[in-house]
Design an enzyme around this catalytic site. Structure first.
Site, PDB file in Angstrom:
ATOM      1  N   THR A 281       0.858  -1.194   0.000  1.00 58.32           N
ATOM      2  CA  THR A 281       0.000   0.000   0.000  1.00 58.32           C
ATOM      3  C   THR A 281       0.888   1.235   0.000  1.00 58.32           C
ATOM      4  O   THR A 281       2.094   1.137   0.196  1.00 58.32           O
ATOM      5  CB  THR A 281      -0.860   0.089   1.280  1.00 58.32           C
ATOM      6  OG1 THR A 281      -0.001   0.417   2.394  1.00 58.32           O
ATOM      7  CG2 THR A 281      -1.603  -1.198   1.559  1.00 58.32           C
ATOM      8  N   ASP A 282       0.310   2.405  -0.183  1.00 52.98           N
ATOM      9  CA  ASP A 282       1.068   3.626   0.056  1.00 52.98           C
ATOM     10  C   ASP A 282       0.994   3.924   1.560  1.00 52.98           C
ATOM     11  O   ASP A 282       0.319   3.221   2.331  1.00 52.98           O
ATOM     12  CB  ASP A 282       0.553   4.783  -0.814  1.00 52.98           C
ATOM     13  CG  ASP A 282       1.634   5.865  -0.986  1.00 52.98           C
ATOM     14  OD1 ASP A 282       2.615   5.860  -0.216  1.00 52.98           O
ATOM     15  OD2 ASP A 282       1.494   6.723  -1.880  1.00 52.98           O
ATOM     16  N   TYR A 283       1.665   4.978   1.943  1.00 45.62           N
ATOM     17  CA  TYR A 283       1.915   5.319   3.345  1.00 45.62           C
ATOM     18  C   TYR A 283       0.610   5.531   4.132  1.00 45.62           C
ATOM     19  O   TYR A 283      -0.068   6.535   3.946  1.00 45.62           O
ATOM     20  CB  TYR A 283       2.734   6.608   3.362  1.00 45.62           C
ATOM     21  CG  TYR A 283       3.570   6.881   4.579  1.00 45.62           C
ATOM     22  CD1 TYR A 283       2.992   7.167   5.810  1.00 45.62           C
ATOM     23  CD2 TYR A 283       4.949   6.896   4.495  1.00 45.62           C
ATOM     24  CE1 TYR A 283       3.775   7.438   6.912  1.00 45.62           C
ATOM     25  CE2 TYR A 283       5.743   7.179   5.587  1.00 45.62           C
ATOM     26  CZ  TYR A 283       5.150   7.443   6.797  1.00 45.62           C
ATOM     27  OH  TYR A 283       5.936   7.729   7.883  1.00 45.62           O
TER      28      TYR A 283
END
Ligand code: BGC
Length: 756
Positions: A281-283
């Site tokens: 996932t992104d942050y």
């Protein structure tokens, strides 16, 4: 006897190595390891934490040491330095039960210490060999300093120039961006089968470049036809090139978070394209999905996982909830095995099981970092990325034998030369443009320098410039202007270093007014009143609205953010030691109201040509501005000129599965040797789904000596001509396809191909 043992030993070693590289050996190794892992340890491999000095999100994780020891962490990000990384690896290897080494990630977006031009600028070189070498340089530096996983390339196609992240991508064209994506993946990962020199992560999957109104993290809504044809190609190209990991995007797509979108993450990425690596996932996205109103953290974690996510960046949500989800039957244990295996495969291919400290080599790091060779690569790539937009009366190149006044907020601000995502730069290791110009003209002429103005009248903009220690001092605009005018009056030529600060683009750096800040524009007007030769160096991480400048400033060189060697590279081009060759990868609109504006737009039933001067009622245009851009996609001048012959085809007709060659002869008609980027576009006039009025389908960067000609050939076949329907099926129908060849997307000559 001893000799025999040594020989046997070496043979055994070689054999182990050979087996070690084979897929069967890898699978066996991972089977054995996984047989020892508990469910908790498997889920632990799916957890990624951000720690260390540089945060790239709104929060940092804590207690990483405990998590590593407990086997609850598969990777860390934002820790740099061989020694620091070694300590974390030691914890994982020596103090966790199974001793599985960590992935150590970072955004090495355009160079590690030797900073390369921002990706948008690199793309303007259209030079895949140079871009590949740049990626190798980045890999050589960061892989000796602890980093084994790079969150690059970023391949979000975007024509939304308010969006600051335009700087990180390759512009508005999916074909060019796909070629660059594949180039970067190979440059980072290397070409050894079954091995990664550095694990690459293509991002942000998908559609992030269409953030509504150019506001970062905003929602996106794109039809599947548009996604397949305009946005997805670069990710697909990265997958085809063997990228080891993919990062999903923050944005919603079809009302669903990308991170939870099974169609995108599994049906397209895995089933249609055959992606074998792991997906992160992104942050903090799993938590953001709670904020998006998509349920509790348990639900967003389970939904992200079941949609196809393998690793959770920063939320600790998988380690909190997946074991429980398996118990409740919400998640299959076999899916956890699959995800865990994917992460372990990446670690194996990096060679971490053979040597967990492989990436911690301070001696090698010292040898390569900022080496002469690396700086030369960065300098050359920077010079190739600049785009000459205007050059009235051949004002450029400048003679060094004169008095030069360098004016503007970017003239002596070296930390603003390099661009966003360069948190690791070492400012003591490189110089400002002013310093570079002093070196360049030494023994010939002279250069004086004045800041001349603040970046903007807007205090928030001036504050944003100062992010990560890149402040440009804010003073009294009148005083600054008077000092600049004083120097300019004494000079023979004025060079303006104006535009944006480095941190006005990149993540979380959207601008509602992407144009030259008020005080810079007023200063430019005052300087033009002196009626001296004047050159504008436009620093920017996005296309700038600069219609007025394009009409009043005699010479404009778009220099983007050229990295740590930008000062010298700008001098190379400014003084003519190198000839400008860059071409734009985004359209430069006349006015913000035209945005998003891109050359490869879909046709309309009531088209109005870009050359139309007035307003046409009941047609697709504006009352107050024409449909023309200021500078079209693919545009860029040089210090020499080129003539293009009319394009020809090897045959006027082609069967749907046939091949045809398009040819053009290009002649360097000027006085200087140079590189020209020859571009081929198509327009499919017989498609049942409307196709763009122009689509780039080929380009060649050729070197031509003054007076020299070369015939360039492009082979066209189905793979280049076809497009996709809403299910992602390739389509191509009989009928006419226009073929255009030229120096940019506008100034082309055409021919026609009949598909039978
Ligand atoms: C960015 C990504 C980046 C990640 C890790 C996020 O905020 O959107 O591009 O790779 O942080 O640093």
């Amino acid at each position: 006897m001893i000799r025999r043992t040594i020989i046997l030993g070496i043979a055994a070693l070689l054999a182990v190595q050979a087996i070690g590289q084979s897929e069967a050996a890898m699978n066996q190794f991972i089977d054995n390891l996984m047989a020892k892992m508990t469910l908790r340890e498997k889920i632990g491999q799916l957890n990624l934490n951000s720690i260390g000095r540089n945060s790239t999100g709104t929060f940092q994780n804590s207690d990483a040491e405990q998590k590593i020891k407990a086997g609850d962490l598969g990777g860390i990000l934002n820790v740099c330095g061989a020694e620091a990384v070694r300590e974390y690896q030691k914890l994982a290897v020596k103090q966790s039960r199974l001793g599985i080494p960590l992935l150590t990630g970072l955004d090495v977006v355009h160079g590690y210490k030797t900073i390369l031009p921002i990706p948008l600028a690199q793309a303007c070189s259209w030079d895949t060999a140079a871009i590949c070498r740049g990626a190798e340089v980045a890999a050589e530096e960061c892989t000796a300093d602890g980093i084994n996983w790079n969150y690059s390339p970023m391949v979000d196609v975007s024509a939304e120039i308010r969006w600051g992240r335009v700087a990180e991508g390759n512009g508005e064209d999916p074909f060019l961006s796909g070629i660059i994506a594949a180039t970067l993946v190979k440059g980072y990962q290397g070409n050894e089968p079954g091995q990664y020199r550095l694990l690459s992560c293509v991002k942000h999957y998908a559609g992030y470049g269409a953030s509504e109104a150019g506001r970062d993290y905003n929602m996106v809504d794109i039809s599947r036809v548009m996604l397949y044809n305009r946005y997805l190609n670069p990710y697909k190209a990265a997958v085809k090139a063997g990228v080891g990991s993919v990062m999903s995007s923050f944005n919603l797509i079809e009302g669903e978070s990308s991170t939870q979108n099974k169609w995108l993450l599994t049906d397209v990425l895995r089933d249609q394209w055959g992606f074998k690596g792991f997906l992160v996932t992104d942050y903090g996205t799993i938590n953001e999905n709670v904020r998006n109103g998509m349920g509790t953290q348990y639900e967003t974690a389970v939904n992200a996982f079941n949609a196809g996510t393998d690793m959770d960046m920063c939320c600790d949500a998988f380690v909190k909830h997946l074991a429980e989800a398996v118990k409740r039957g919400d998640v299959k244990e076999s899916d956890i095995d699959t995800a865990c295996r994917r992460v372990l495969v990446a670690k194996y291919k990096l060679g971490l099981f053979r040597d967990p400290y492989k990436f911690c080599r301070p001696k090698d790091y010292k040898r390569v970092v900022y080496s002469k060779e690396h700086r030369e690569v960065a300098r050359q790539l920077a010079a190739e990325s600049f785009v000459l937009l205007r050059n009235e009366g051949n004002l450029l190149p400048l003679s060094k034998n004169q008095k030069i006044a360098l004016i503007g907020p970017l003239g002596d601000s070296k930390r603003n030369l390099i661009g966003c995502w360069s948190a690791n730069d070492e400012p003591d290791s490189y110089i400002s443009l002013y310093q570079a110009m002093q070196e360049a003209v030494k023994g010939h002429g002279s250069v004086t320098c004045a800041q001349g103005s603040n970046v903007s009248d807007n205090t928030e903009v001036n504050k944003a410039v100062g992010y990560r220690g890149r402040a440009i001092s804010v003073g009294d605009n009148d005083q600054l202007k008077n000092e600049a005018l004083r120097l300019a009056r004494e000079a023979d030529v004025i060079v303006c270093a104006m535009g944006e600060g480095s941190e006005m683009t990149g993540e979380s750096a959207s601008l509602a007014n992407p144009q030259l800040g008020g005080p810079q524009r007023r200063l430019l007007e005052a300087l033009l009143q002196l009626h001296k030769p004047l050159v504008l160096l436009n620093f920017a991480g996005r296309p700038t609205i600069m219609k007025w400048e394009s009409e009043h400033v005699p010479a404009i060189l778009q220099v983007w953010f050229g990295g740590s060697e930008a000062g010298a590279a700008i001098c190379d081009v400014l003084f003519g030691d190198k000839v400008p060759t860059g071409k734009l990868v985004n359209t430069f609109p006349q006015q913000l109201g035209q945005v998003p504006m891109y050359y490869n737009h879909i046709s309309t039933g009531r088209p109005v040509s870009e050359t139309n001067k007035g307003f046409k009622r009941y047609s697709s245009n504006y009352i107050d501005v024409t449909n023309a851009p200021v500078y079209p996609f693919g545009y860029g001048l040089s210090y020499t000129t080129y003539h293009y012959s009319a394009p020809t085809l090897s045959a006027p007709e082609m069967s749907l599965d046939g091949k045809v060659t398009a040819s053009v002869t290009v002649t360097n008609t000027g006085q200087r040797d140079g590189d020209e980027i020859v571009q081929l576009y198509i327009h499919d006039l017989a498609a049942h789904i409307a196709r763009p009025v122009r689509e780039l389908k080929g380009f060649r960067r050729i070197h031509l000596k003054a007076g020299e000609s070369q015939t360039v050939q492009f082979e066209l076949d189905r793979s280049l001509l076809e497009y996709f329907d809403r299910e992602g099926n390739a389509q191509l129908e009989p009928g006419e396809v226009k073929i255009y060849i030229g120096p940019n997307s506008r100034d082309t000559q055409e021919t026609s191909l009949m598909l039978r």
